[in-house]
Design a protein around this motif. Structure first.
Motif, short mmCIF file in Angstrom:
data_model
loop_
_atom_site.label_atom_id
_atom_site.label_comp_id
_atom_site.label_asym_id
_atom_site.label_seq_id
_atom_site.Cartn_x
_atom_site.Cartn_y
_atom_site.Cartn_z
N LEU A 64 0.82 -1.21 0.00
CA LEU A 64 0.00 0.00 0.00
C LEU A 64 0.86 1.26 0.00
O LEU A 64 0.43 2.30 -0.50
N GLY A 65 2.03 1.18 0.60
CA GLY A 65 3.04 2.22 0.39
C GLY A 65 2.99 3.45 1.27
O GLY A 65 4.01 4.13 1.40
N SER A 66 1.88 3.79 1.89
CA SER A 66 1.82 5.02 2.68
C SER A 66 2.55 4.82 4.01
O SER A 66 2.70 3.69 4.49
N PRO A 67 2.99 5.91 4.64
CA PRO A 67 3.77 5.79 5.88
C PRO A 67 3.05 5.01 6.97
O PRO A 67 3.67 4.20 7.67
N GLY A 68 1.77 5.23 7.14
CA GLY A 68 1.03 4.51 8.18
C GLY A 68 1.01 3.01 7.93
O GLY A 68 1.23 2.21 8.85
N TRP A 69 0.76 2.62 6.70
CA TRP A 69 0.75 1.20 6.37
C TRP A 69 2.13 0.58 6.48
O TRP A 69 2.28 -0.60 6.83
N LEU A 70 3.17 1.37 6.19
CA LEU A 70 4.53 0.85 6.32
C LEU A 70 4.84 0.50 7.78
O LEU A 70 5.46 -0.53 8.06
N VAL A 71 4.39 1.35 8.70
CA VAL A 71 4.63 1.08 10.11
C VAL A 71 3.86 -0.17 10.55
O VAL A 71 4.40 -1.03 11.28
N ILE A 72 2.62 -0.29 10.10
CA ILE A 72 1.84 -1.49 10.45
C ILE A 72 2.49 -2.74 9.85
O ILE A 72 2.58 -3.79 10.49
N GLY A 73 2.98 -2.62 8.62
CA GLY A 73 3.66 -3.74 7.98
C GLY A 73 4.91 -4.15 8.75
O GLY A 73 5.18 -5.33 8.94
N ALA A 74 5.69 -3.15 9.21
CA ALA A 74 6.89 -3.45 9.99
C ALA A 74 6.53 -4.16 11.29
O ALA A 74 7.21 -5.11 11.71
N LEU A 75 5.45 -3.72 11.93
CA LEU A 75 5.01 -4.36 13.18
C LEU A 75 4.58 -5.80 12.93
O LEU A 75 4.97 -6.70 13.69
N LEU A 76 3.82 -6.02 11.87
CA LEU A 76 3.40 -7.39 11.55
C LEU A 76 4.60 -8.27 11.23
O LEU A 76 4.64 -9.45 11.62
N TYR A 77 5.56 -7.70 10.53
CA TYR A 77 6.75 -8.50 10.18
C TYR A 77 7.50 -8.92 11.44
O TYR A 77 7.92 -10.07 11.57
N HIS A 78 7.64 -7.99 12.36
CA HIS A 78 8.39 -8.32 13.59
C HIS A 78 7.63 -9.32 14.44
O HIS A 78 8.23 -10.25 15.00
N VAL A 79 6.31 -9.17 14.55
CA VAL A 79 5.52 -10.15 15.31
C VAL A 79 5.63 -11.52 14.65
O VAL A 79 5.76 -12.55 15.32
N ALA A 119 6.95 -6.54 -2.49
CA ALA A 119 5.83 -5.67 -2.13
C ALA A 119 6.32 -4.31 -1.65
O ALA A 119 5.77 -3.26 -2.02
N LEU A 120 7.34 -4.31 -0.81
CA LEU A 120 7.85 -3.05 -0.25
C LEU A 120 8.41 -2.15 -1.34
O LEU A 120 8.04 -0.96 -1.44
N ALA A 122 8.10 -2.41 -4.71
CA ALA A 122 7.12 -2.08 -5.75
C ALA A 122 6.12 -1.04 -5.26
O ALA A 122 5.74 -0.12 -6.00
N GLY A 123 5.71 -1.17 -4.00
CA GLY A 123 4.78 -0.20 -3.44
C GLY A 123 5.38 1.20 -3.41
O GLY A 123 4.70 2.19 -3.71
N GLN A 124 6.66 1.29 -3.06
CA GLN A 124 7.30 2.61 -3.04
C GLN A 124 7.53 3.15 -4.44
O GLN A 124 7.45 4.37 -4.66
N TYR A 125 7.79 2.25 -5.40
CA TYR A 125 7.96 2.71 -6.78
C TYR A 125 6.63 3.27 -7.33
O TYR A 125 6.62 4.34 -7.97
N VAL A 126 5.55 2.56 -7.06
CA VAL A 126 4.24 3.04 -7.53
C VAL A 126 3.89 4.37 -6.88
O VAL A 126 3.33 5.28 -7.51
N ARG A 127 4.24 4.50 -5.62
CA ARG A 127 3.89 5.71 -4.87
C ARG A 127 4.75 6.91 -5.26
O ARG A 127 4.27 8.04 -5.33
N THR A 128 6.05 6.67 -5.53
CA THR A 128 6.97 7.80 -5.78
C THR A 128 7.42 7.90 -7.23
O THR A 128 7.84 8.98 -7.67
N GLY A 243 13.76 0.45 7.99
CA GLY A 243 13.46 1.29 6.82
C GLY A 243 12.03 1.78 6.79
O GLY A 243 11.78 2.99 6.70
N PRO A 244 11.03 0.88 6.86
CA PRO A 244 9.64 1.35 6.83
C PRO A 244 9.26 2.26 7.99
O PRO A 244 8.51 3.23 7.81
N VAL A 245 9.75 1.98 9.20
CA VAL A 245 9.39 2.79 10.36
C VAL A 245 9.99 4.19 10.26
O VAL A 245 9.33 5.19 10.59
N THR A 246 11.23 4.29 9.80
CA THR A 246 11.88 5.59 9.71
C THR A 246 11.59 6.31 8.40
O THR A 246 11.85 7.52 8.29
N GLY A 247 11.07 5.59 7.42
CA GLY A 247 10.85 6.19 6.11
C GLY A 247 12.11 6.24 5.27
O GLY A 247 12.08 6.75 4.14
#
Length: 314
Positions: A64-79, A119-120, A122-128, A243-247
């Motif tokens: 999804l690429g947005s900062p909020g989703w990146l943080v949620i994705g990082a949290l899910l990855y760590h869990v 996903a990470l 490609a999502g950033q490429y689509v977004r930026t 990376g996702p948490v800090t942007g």
């Protein structure tokens, strides 16, 4: 149902692991393992499946690429990584591990990391629209593939070298080489006291070049931390969490990738030195085992001349 203690769980932890796992994951995973082992009948394979599902959830958030989703994705990855660290502990604690379970855990981890990387980036490429993310994605996949091919192959060759040395020493009726556990390879701590057999410490040359290495290694191993300080785990955490948490996805990937490559090169260099030492050790063992040619004093006496006497000898 068996009741396990916290010490029981600690005893089945790996003797050495990545510092990220030892410091940031195991304190949580050990306690969760205790709860799961004592209060549920969840199997290691089920934990592997849960970890994979959380990884796929992280990949969806990354896409999804947005900062909020990146943080949620990082949290899910760590869990998901915490749960992934629990399946092996449960398997060893309850002795329910299987060969299929080991294969399943390995394969799903590889699929999870590849999908998350794609996903990470490609999502950033689509977004930026920045093509740097595509190159970063290819670099992540290439480094991940290299370390998973390089590591097992080095272990395989090291084992064959150690087996060859031990077989040669057995032929000489001498004790086998003592080994030590370091990164993914065996090392030799003890030196043989038998002469004239050559020293079989295949890492002697590396240790002589870097005498401080053993001191650091022993200090880290006392804390269960392996000397390969930037391995695949630290690389993944930098790419998928820091990376996702800090942007700062590109900088985190570049720094972690560079450090991973440097540590892999150190392992390759150490392995190269050990192959050269192995060649010399095998040659010396072959010479020591070869039969010694007879000296003149040991030479047999000449046989008497049994030919018929001639006429003039009469």
């Amino acid at each position: 149902m068996a009741t396990f203690s916290l010490d029981d769980v600690r005893r089945v932890c790996k003797g050495r692991d990545a510092w990220w796992t030892v410091l940031l994951v195991d304190p949580i995973a050990i306690r969760l393992t205790l709860v799961v082992a004592n209060r549920t009948s969840i199997t290691p394979n089920q934990l592997t499946a849960v970890a994979f599902a959380l990884g796929m959830g992280a990949a969806g958030c990354f896409a999804l690429g947005s900062p909020g989703w990146l943080v949620i994705g990082a949290l899910l990855y760590h869990v998901g990584f915490v749960v992934d660290c629990m399946d092996g502990k449960i398997a060893r604690l309850k002795r329910t591990g299987t060969l299929f379970g080991g294969w399943l855990d390995f394969m799903l981890d590889r699929v999870r990391d590849s999908v998350c990387a794609l996903a990470l980036m490609a999502g950033q490429y689509v977004r930026t629209g920045h093509s740097a993310y595509l190159y970063a994605g290819m670099a992540v996949l290439a480094l991940d593939m290299f370390r998973y091919v390089n590591g097992p192959q080095i272990v395989k060759v090291r084992r064959s070298m150690r087996s060859a040395v031990n077989a040669a020493r057995r032929r000489m009726a001498e004790p086998e080489e003592e080994t030590r556990d370091d990164e993914t390879e065996p090392d030799g701590d003890a030196e043989t006291a038998l002469e004239p057999a050559p020293n079989t410490d295949l890492h002697r040359q590396f240790d002589s070049q870097f005498p401080w290495y053993r001191r650091i290694r022993r200090s880290l191993l006392r804390r269960r931390v392996r000397t390969h300080l930037v391995s695949g785990i630290e690389f993944q955490m930098a790419v998928f969490i820091i990376g996702p948490v800090t942007g700062a996805i590109i900088p985190a990937t570049a720094v972690a990738g560079t450090l991973l490559a440097l540590f892999e090169l150190v392992i390759i260099y150490k392995f190269w030195l050990s192959t050269r030492t192995h060649t010399r050790v095998m040659a010396a063992l072959g010479e020591a085992a070869a039969p010694t040619p007879a000296t003149p004093a040991d030479a047999p006496l000449p046989s008497p001349d049994l030919t018929p006497a001639t006429a003039d000898q009469d």
